[in-house]
Write an enzyme that holds these catalytic residues in place. Sequence first.
Site, PDB file in Angstrom:
ATOM      1  N   HIS A 196      -2.612   1.516   7.188  1.00  0.00           N
ATOM      2  CA  HIS A 196      -2.951   1.319   5.414  1.00  0.00           C
ATOM      3  C   HIS A 196      -2.973   2.517   4.885  1.00  0.00           C
ATOM      4  CE1 HIS A 196      -4.567  -1.143   2.177  1.00  0.00           C
ATOM      5  NE2 HIS A 196      -5.685  -0.050   2.107  1.00  0.00           N
ATOM      6  N   CYS A 238       0.820  -1.362   0.279  1.00  0.00           N
ATOM      7  CA  CYS A 238       0.000   0.200   0.328  1.00  0.00           C
ATOM      8  C   CYS A 238       0.504   1.131   0.285  1.00  0.00           C
ATOM      9  CB  CYS A 238      -1.163  -0.071   1.499  1.00  0.00           C
ATOM     10  SG  CYS A 238      -0.666   0.071   2.820  1.00  0.00           S
ATOM     11  N   HIS A 250      -5.790   2.160  -3.935  1.00  0.00           N
ATOM     12  CA  HIS A 250      -4.699   1.381  -3.170  1.00  0.00           C
ATOM     13  C   HIS A 250      -4.417  -0.134  -3.199  1.00  0.00           C
ATOM     14  CE1 HIS A 250      -7.835  -0.735  -0.131  1.00  0.00           C
ATOM     15  NE2 HIS A 250      -8.771  -0.845  -1.565  1.00  0.00           N
TER      16      HIS A 250
END
Length: 381
Positions: A343, A295, A355
């Site tokens: 994240h 990510c 993402h």
Amino acid sequence: MGSASGRGAPRGRAVARAVVVVCALGLFGPQVPAAYASAGRAADGPDGRTAGRAADGAGNGPEADAAGPGGDRLARIHQRIEDLYRAAERATDAYNAAQEQVTDEQRKIVDLARRIEDAQRRRAALKRQAGVLASAQYRAGGIPDEARLLLHADPEGYLDNVVLARKSQRAATNVAGELSRLAAGLRDDAHSATVRWEHLDAERVKKEKARRDIKEKIDAAKKIESRLAAAEKDRLKELEESRARAEQQKWLDTGILKEIGNKASAAGKKAVSFATAQIGKDYVWGAVGPDTFDCSGLTLRAWQAGGRTIPRTSQEQWRQLPRVAVTDLRPGDLIIYFSDASHVGMYLGDGAIVHAPRPGRQVTIAGAGSMPILGVVRPDK
């Protein structure tokens, strides 16, 4: 976590990317289809509005609808798999942070080694210079200045020699002082190098432990999924997507998009363009492209394309980059998710992000509110 984008036909992916870019540049209206939603659990966060939960303890809600009979069991399986991948993602961030520290310590050790080498060369040269001065003093015989004045046939010549001798003494004193300072500096550098090696070893241990944790969590999640029948896997995916759509819709229902109308900066447009071009590429922990990403690896490379260097990990991105309110979002901003900042996704506009969701998934589009928002950072603020 985000749902997989799949391996659709190239033409389909190209159309999807074009739509995303158009949305990111604010050319669509303020509302966005719920299809942007991606798997994940939403929760309250600073300026993130309440997203709530997708189901209650009795198994009501999207899980039951998506899973049908046995929905409770699949909901528990989904939660267990998600928890494992979330734990792997936390470990991934720890791994990346340890890798950064290893690289930093290695660089510092190399710098120290160069400094020590330069100091040793300088010390050797000074020792040679000190030896020359000592030899000259020895050849002078050590006779007192007064005696040399009485014995010297030419007093003026003697005085010239005295001036030279005193200069030589000052030079010797300076050499001795510099040698002393060099010796102290070498001791300090040697101690620093030892400490750096200890730090390096400690970070390597952390890195290896994080790597083992990642592998264990990913293997455990894959093992659970592998035990499911094909029909159950399909229903599990439906459950994942249904939950995500519900959470995204709750976020949109707060009216948040009415308060967000900012357009991307020039650098932000470049970052968005890079990130959306990676749609369909696999998530791999620790990867920073060009073929796979995690990510924060995706956001790192995207903002490099935008002309900005940002921290490697989502946690450091949260700690170091300027923060803005969710209501001030603009395309290119990074949304940090979960209370541990484990994240990150890039905002595209119209309530969507791009993402890299988790292991086993690909870079994809997701709803900005489909996961619990911790906050927003802006690399080019």
